[in-house]
Every structure is written in C-alpha cells, then in structure tokens.
Design a protein around this motif. Structure first.
Motif: not given
Length: 715
Positions: A130-133, A581-588, A663-666
């Motif tokens: 798990k990667e947490t942002f 900018d704290a989070f990277n956009d997600i596209n999959y 995949v979530t916002e965090t």
C-alpha cells in the motif's frame, strides 16, 4: 400474462408498479401432484469434494422440501457442476441441511415453515502493498495477514396468513391476518495474525507492527411481526397495521496482543488484553398505513411509524499484569456499562393521482429521532441528541396500457444520522495505531436524489431498450478527518462538509433473433459516472473528480440444443483528478473477456467451457496485472437424461490469481488473496421424479430452439 404484482398488491387490488410481466399457470384439480429431487456427488484431486441431495413433494397446493449438502470448494450451499469464472477467496468448507413446508396461495389461508442448519470453516491469507499519499507525508506499508473462523448457525421461521372472506360473494371486503416469526442462533470461534512494516518513500523504516487475536462468540435473535390488512371496499381502499418486535442477545470473549515498534522514537508500545462483552437489545416498531380513494383516480395515503430501540451492553477489558502474570489490571477507559435508547416518530402523507397512462405522486414526512446514551463507568461518554427533519419526494410515471413502456421521473431525500461512535467526544484508544474521537456537534447528512428511468419492450421486434440517469447532491456529508503523524499513528475525528455530488447513467439495448432451431441474442450496455468527492487529510481539504466509463457487449448463439455459446467483452476506463499538487492524478483501465460454451455431440455427450480473461493496467510491478481463468467439463447424459456423469477441471491452466488493486484519493493498494486453486473433479448427478403420474426428466423428441443441457451452472 399480467403485470407482476406483490402478494400485497394482489390481495388489496392495488395496481402494479412493476415493469415486468408474470405468467400464471392453472393446473387441473388432482393433477397438481409431484415428487422430484436429485442426488449429486463429486470428488476430485487434493481431496476436493461436494455432495448435495434435494427431495420435494407437491400435493394439491401443499409443498414439502428437504435439502442437504457438504463441500470444501467454497460454496455456502448448493452444488456446482461447472463453476463460473469468479475468483473465490480463501479456503471454505460448508455443511448445511434444511427443510421447508408451504400450504396455501396468496389469496387463501396459508402457512410456511422452514428450518436450516449450516456450519462453515474459513481460512484466509492476504499479502498487501500500500502506497499512501498525504499532503505532507508519503509512506509505504507491506503487510501479511491470515485469519480463520469456525461457525455454525440454526435458523427457523414460520409465516401464517389467515384470510377472512365476506359472506357476500359480490363484496370485495376481506381481512388478512398475518404473523411472521424468525429465530436464529449462532456461535463462532475466530482468530488471526497481522504483520506489517511501514517505510517513508525514501526507504527508511518507520514502524514494525504485529498482532495476534482469538475470540469466541454466540448470539441469538427472535423476531416477530403481526399485521392486520382489511380491504375496505371495491375501490382497493385498505388499511395495514403492524407491530414488530426484534430481540437480540450476544456474548463474546476475546484475547488480543499487539506490538508497535516506533523506530524514530526508539519506543515499543504493547497492548495485551482480554475482553468480555455481552449485550441485550430490543426493537419495537409500529406501522400504520391507509390507502383511500377520495375521488376517481385520486388517492390519499397517510402513514405513521414509531420505533423504540433499547440496547444494554457490557464490555470489560483487563490488561496483562507482568507482576502477577495474569490479566488482572482492569482497564476502565476502554470498558463500559452502557444503556442506549433510540426513539423515532415519523408521520408521512402521500398523494397519488392517476390520469390516463400517467401517475403523479408526492410525499412529505416529518421525522423526530431522540437518542440517549449513558455509561456507568465513564460518564464522559454520555450524550443526548435530538434530530428533527422534514423530507419530501415526488414521482411522475408513464406506463402504456400494455405495460411494455415505462418512463419514470422521481426525486427523493435520504438522511444519514451520525452513529454513536461518531458522536461520542471521548477518545477510543482500543487500536494502538489509530485513535478515534467523536464529534457531538455533527449534523445529519442529507442527500438529494433525482432519477430518470426508461424501459421499452418492443415485443414484436424482440427488442428491449432501458436506461436511467441519476444525480445526487449531499448536504453536510459526514467524513473522516484524519491526521497521520511522523510515526504513522492516526488520529481521526468526524466533520460535516458540503460540495459532494455525483452523476451517473446507463443505457442498454438487446435484440433477439430466433426460429425453430436457432436463437441469437445481441446485448449492448454503456455505463458512465462522474463524482465530485471532498475529503480532509492532515488538516488539508481537497477534492477528487472521478470519471468512470464502462461499455459492454455480448453475443449469445444457440443451435438445436447442440451448440450454446455466449461471448462478453467489457471495458472500464477510470480517471481521477485532484485539485492539489499533493496527489498524483490516477488514470487506468480494466478489461474483461468472458466466453461460455456448451457443445453436445455423439447423441448424449457434451463439452462445457467457462473462459475469462482479465487485465488491470494499474496493478503494480510486483503483481500480475492479467489473469486467465478456464473451467471446463466433459460429460455424458445417462438413462434418458436421468443421470449425468462429468469430469470438471477448475482453473485448468493454473493461471488464475487473487491480485486486486484499490485506488482512492489517498492511497493505491495491491492485494494478493489466497484463492481456491486448481482441481479436477468427477461429478455424478441423478434426477428422479413424477408429475401428475408421469415420469419427469425424460428427454423429449423435440429439443426446441437452443438452450443448454447438463454439466453447467449452479443448482
């Protein structure tokens, strides 16, 4: 053929609000007699097995059924001649037996009784990455966990309905007395271990956490609902009054040991406890509903509901005392002796007007919910809360005279009240890595929902078209507001926030072609959604805008009961954009291909296949993003279709996996679950029975247009 109606709509004469049809077959008196059933056995590699037996008896409206089975291939009940290509997590063994008795139809005095016993043994293993942002902190957590549970339950129920008919046959006045009783008793033994390590994104170790737990629990529930429904005249006016009770009792004993090593502080936090809990609750509810036609096509429908829920709970926690080497140190902060009472009153009024093929409805309701929580051990947990709110809804429906076209436009509100834990202002420190404190100032969340629905069955052209659009706006949404410190300990409270909304919709079209031997079905569906979601993490408020697009196509072809093939392709495109900018956009994207086929040859032989291919573009490098799942069965029908012998291969290529990505916002989390793995099994099914004196399960001379025989599906 008529519009589908519920039993209550049939009894009262109320118009159907369903978009589906039903067929009512009438059987001549004396011919409604049947005895039928089956015995199914399967045994395979790695000592996999399944067995199931069913016996049913019908005699002029009376029905008796007995079922039983056992398996260790992750089925809760039933028998799978050829499993579908759905990944099954864990290792599950199940046993069950049940019986059911029914007498009478919806329009006469009837009785239904049932009993079921079931037992299950479950084992799960999971590995996750798990990667947490967070706005000011990113970290990675590797964890392994396993758990088990052994449970058994007894469930029984009885449903009695008495119909009091008028002496005058021309009158529609009648009364239905109904009493429904349900009982359930269960017990469970469970436990598990968790090991996890967390690192900063530069690779430095932050914490090393382990936990072990075991518990035993038991519970029982008794529910009863008594209702009276008099039909008042020939205009479908009726009154319904019901009183329901629900009593629950539960007890549990558990032991938990957890240790968290905080590397930066050079500190180790240990929690070693035993926990004894018990609770008794009662739920009493009263409902009254009146449907009255004031004048032609205009109906008044008031409703009143009152509920009182009372729950008494005890939780005693003892910490391990190293001096006495016993669990003797009473933890008053985590223990409780509480009484929680909730009272809800809800008067409502609905107005309905029917104009030709259009129906108009509006409804308003006022709800008052009062909550009173008292704890004898820790009075700081005490609170009282009083919620009052007005809700309203409306609906416009068009339905043509044949019932093939339905168009609906509706609006309604849903209210989400804060829970006990969300309101209590005292810290909950039962989890040493995550402290939670409630917010007594929380307001209820109110969602405003608008929906448009369309359904059109072009029966003469064998075309069905359906679709819907939905919009939701949430006012005072209740969210978790979490702060994660440098040691990755979490502190969560709750807050209200505005600005959450979403849009979604779908459209589906199906077309059929058929003749005496051939059947072709074409299906297309498209789903789309957009969500604007607000969150708060580490005191930073941010918004995620998520778009999902999902097209799906399928084709089915069947010929003369010799070939039956269905192919389905689906694609899901997911895109999330953040306003920080704290989070990277997600596209999959995720795509699936499924092929199900049955081929019949050599008169009584068949070959069945279930093939699924899945690909997830976002799965990390440490996991496999694609998987092929192939189940196959080769069999033969025996003794005029009374028996089937088949050899089944589950995951024949051994390529299925339990990898999933969330995949979530965090955070982004990859999970590998323990799954049911490859096996081969020999299945034997024997069917028997007679209907109206004639033998059942005998293959007819004309097979008709398509369809499948033996060896496939769940029974």
């Amino acid at each position: 053929m008529t519009d589908y109606k519920t039993d209550n709509q049939k009894f009262t004469g109320e118009e159907s609000d369903s978009g589906t049809k039903e067929i009512n077959f009438k059987i001549k008196k004396g011919k409604n007699r049947a005895t039928f059933g089956d015995v199914k056995l399967g045994y395979g590699t790695d000592e996999k097995y399944q067995a199931n037996a069913n016996v049913f008896k019908l005699i002029d409206g009376k029905q008796l059924g007995i079922i039983g089975g056992t398996n260790n291939i992750n089925l809760s009940k039933g028998f799978n001649s050829l499993p579908d290509t759905d990944t099954s997590n864990g290792d599950i063994k199940s046993d069950f037996v049940g019986a059911n008795y029914t007498k009478g139809k919806w329009n006469e005095t009837s009785i239904n009784g049932n009993y079921r016993y079931s037992a299950q043994n479950r084992d799960y293993d999971k590995i996750s990455y798990k990667e947490t942002f967070l706005p000011d902190l990113n970290y990675i957590t590797d964890s392994k966990s396993n758990s088990f549970s052994d449970s058994d339950s007894h469930t029984a129920g009885a449903d009695l309905k008495f119909i009091l008919k008028p002496k005058n046959n021309s009158s529609n006045k009648k009364v239905r007395l109904s009493n429904k009783t349900d009982f359930k008793s269960s017990s469970q033994e469970s436990g598990g271990t968790v090991k996890s390590k967390s690192y900063y994104d530069n690779g430095d170790l932050v914490s090393d956490y382990t936990s072990n737990s075991e518990s035993s629990s038991s519970s029982s529930e008794f529910k009863n609902e008594f209702s009276v429904t008099p039909v008042l005249n020939n205009k479908a006016d009726y009154l319904n009054v019901s009183l329901g009770t629900d009593f629950n009792k539960s007890d549990s004993d558990s032991q938990k040991y957890s240790k968290n090593v905080l590397v930066n502080k050079g500190q180790t936090i240990i929690q070693d406890q035993i926990n004894t809990t018990g609770s008794n609750s009662s739920d009493i509810n009263f409902n009254a509903f009146w449907s009255k036609e004031l004048f032609t096509n205009f109906r008044l429908m008031p409703r009143y509901m009152a509920t009182v829920n009372t729950k008494n709970s005890e939780k005693y926690i003892y910490d391990f005392d190293e001096r006495s080497e016993e669990y003797s140190d009473f933890n008053e902060l985590l223990s409780s002796e509480s009484k929680y009472v909730t009272t809800t009153l809800r008067p409502a009024l609905k107005l309905r007007y029917q104009y030709k093929d259009f129906r108009f409805e509006v409804e308003g309701a006022f709800t008052n919910t009062y909550r009173d929580y008292k704890d004898k051990l820790v009075t700081e947990r005490d609170f009282k809360a009083d919620f009052e709110y007005l809700t309203y809804s409306g609906r416009i429906r068009y339905k043509d005279e044949n019932g093939y076209k339905n168009i609906t436009l509706q609006y309604n509100q849903n209210v989400d009240l804060p829970s006990v834990g969300q309101l209590q202002p005292l810290e909950d420190v039962s989890n040493i890595t995550h402290i939670v404190v409630g917010n007594p100032l929380l307001k209820p969340a109110i969602s405003h929902n608008a929906r448009f629905q369309y359904q059109n069955n072009l029966a003469y052209n064998n075309i069905n078209i359906s679709g819907n659009l939905k919009a939701q706006f949430v006012q005072d949404k209740i969210i978790n507001s979490t702060i994660t410190d440098a040691d990755l300990n979490k502190y969560t409270t709750y807050d209200n926030i505005d600005g959450d909304y979403s849009y979604s919709g779908n459209v589906a079209v199906s077309k059929s072609y058929f003749n005496r031997k051939t059947n072709i079905n074409l299906n297309a569906r498209f789903n789309a959604s957009y969500k604007n979601s607000l969150s708060i993490q580490n005191a930073v408020e941010f918004t995620a805008k998520t778009t999902v697009l999902k097209p799906l196509f399928s084709v089915s072809y069947a010929y003369d009961s010799k070939i039956d093939v269905t192919t389905t392709y689906s694609y899901s495109k997911n895109n999330s954009v953040y306003d920080t900018d704290a989070f990277n956009d997600i596209n999959y994207f995720v795509q699936n291909v499924d092929v199900n086929s049955n081929v019949f040859f050599l008169k009584n032989a068949f070959l069945s296949n279930r093939v699924s291919y899945r690909y997830n573009s976002s799965v990390g490098d440490e996991f496999d993003g694609d998987a092929v799942f192939w189940n196959a069965g080769l069999g033969v029908e025996l003794w005029d279709n009374q028996a089937t012998l088949s050899l089944v291969a589950y995951d024949m290529l051994g390529k299925n996996n339990g990898y999933r990505r969330s995949v979530t916002e965090t955070y982004i989390q990859d999970v590998e679950n323990k799954i049911l793995e490859q096996y081969f099994m020999l299945n034997f099914v024997y069917k028997f029975g007679s209907f109206a004196g004639q033998k059942m399960n005998v293959k007819g001379k004309n097979r008709g247009g398509g369809g499948s025989r033996g060896g496939s599906g769940r029974n």
